[in-house]
Design an enzyme around this catalytic site. Structure first.
Site, PDB file in Angstrom:
ATOM      1  CB  CYS A  38      -7.407   5.704   2.835  1.00 17.98           C
ATOM      2  SG  CYS A  38      -8.892   4.816   3.372  1.00 17.98           S
ATOM      3  CG  HIS A  54      -4.479   2.025   3.500  1.00 19.32           C
ATOM      4  ND1 HIS A  54      -4.144   3.056   4.367  1.00 19.32           N
ATOM      5  CD2 HIS A  54      -5.822   1.916   3.542  1.00 19.32           C
ATOM      6  CE1 HIS A  54      -5.245   3.547   4.909  1.00 19.32           C
ATOM      7  NE2 HIS A  54      -6.281   2.869   4.426  1.00 19.32           N
ATOM      8  CD  GLU A  74      -0.657   3.217   4.196  1.00 17.21           C
ATOM      9  OE1 GLU A  74      -1.560   2.940   5.010  1.00 17.21           O
ATOM     10  OE2 GLU A  74      -0.901   3.574   3.017  1.00 17.21           O
TER      11      GLU A  74
END
Length: 240
Positions: free
Chosen positions: A114, A215, A217
């Site tokens: 990002c 994202h 994660e």
């Protein structure tokens, strides 16, 4: 073979509450270190430091993740501040820019997430769209405060990203800025349905260099972290 050491840049917040404490803290959402660990790496967190420390830090790493976070200061890419651009985080901008430069110079595998993708683009001379809804006509890249949106991303055939994620995928996303003009040597690795650049990579880099706008994660798909870890492991083996 030993696990590669992957450094992850962190936030620096002036006031964070936990237990009875309210203090300044370097912090990071747990999804980052958990995915590094699940992908076979050892995770270490990198709080902001003086930029001239970046070379020494990177020399001790096998790979680097530049994490998500606040907007990049527009002055770094020669732009006037948009009314919707967030406040400046000059210490973090300087530190992570130095980490990126050191990783590229040393040939350390690099994954940007990002903000990390946007900053990689800026470090290489690119520019950013400061408020994406102005360009695409919708706010689908960002959910309500603290809530990820979801949309599909289509890899560009023949790219490093397509070798890692060959099919169209649905991703977690939370951003209102995006890559505009690509930095020197960067190529787009994926796009959203509205044309927004969703991944960039540097084919001329000494080592694996990939950044994604979403994202990973925040989800369960390990593949981009596994690709970083595999590249870090190969690089560490060559240096030994």
């Amino acid at each position: 073979m030993s696990k590669p050491l992957i450094g992850i840049s962190t936030y620096l917040e002036t006031s964070v509450r936990w237990g009875v404490w309210d203090q300044a803290a370097a912090l990071l959402p747990a999804g980052y270190h958990r995915l590094v660990q699940r992908a076979g790496g050892l995770a270490t967190l990198l709080p902001p430091d003086a930029p001239d420390a970046a070379e020494a830090v990177v020399s001790r790493l096998d790979g680097l993740v530049v994490s998500g976070g606040p907007d990049v200061e527009p002055a770094r890419y020669g732009a006037e501040r948009h009314p919707r651009t967030g406040p400046a985080h000059t210490v973090r901008d300087a530190w992570e820019s130095a980490l990126i430069e050191a990783a590229l110079a040393a040939g350390r595998p690099l994954l940007g997430i990002c903000r990390g993708m946007q900053l990689l683009n800026v470090v290489l001379g690119g520019t950013l769209v400061q408020h994406l809804p102005d360009e695409v006509g919708h706010g689908g890249h960002c959910g309500p405060p603290g809530v990820f949106a979801r949309h599909t991303v289509k890899p560009v055939p023949g790219t490093l990203l397509a070798a890692t994620l060959p099919e169209e995928v649905t991703v977690s996303t939370y951003h209102h800025q995006a890559v505009d003009r690509l930095g020197a040597g960067l190529v787009a690795g994926a796009h959203a349905e509205d044309g927004t650049v969703e991944a960039v990579e540097l084919p001329t880099a000494k080592a694996f260099t990939l950044a994604v706008q979403w994202h990973p994660e925040a989800g369960e798909d390990l593949r981009v972290f596994e690709a970083l870890t595999a590249a870090a492991r190969r690089g560490a083996a060559r240096r030994r």
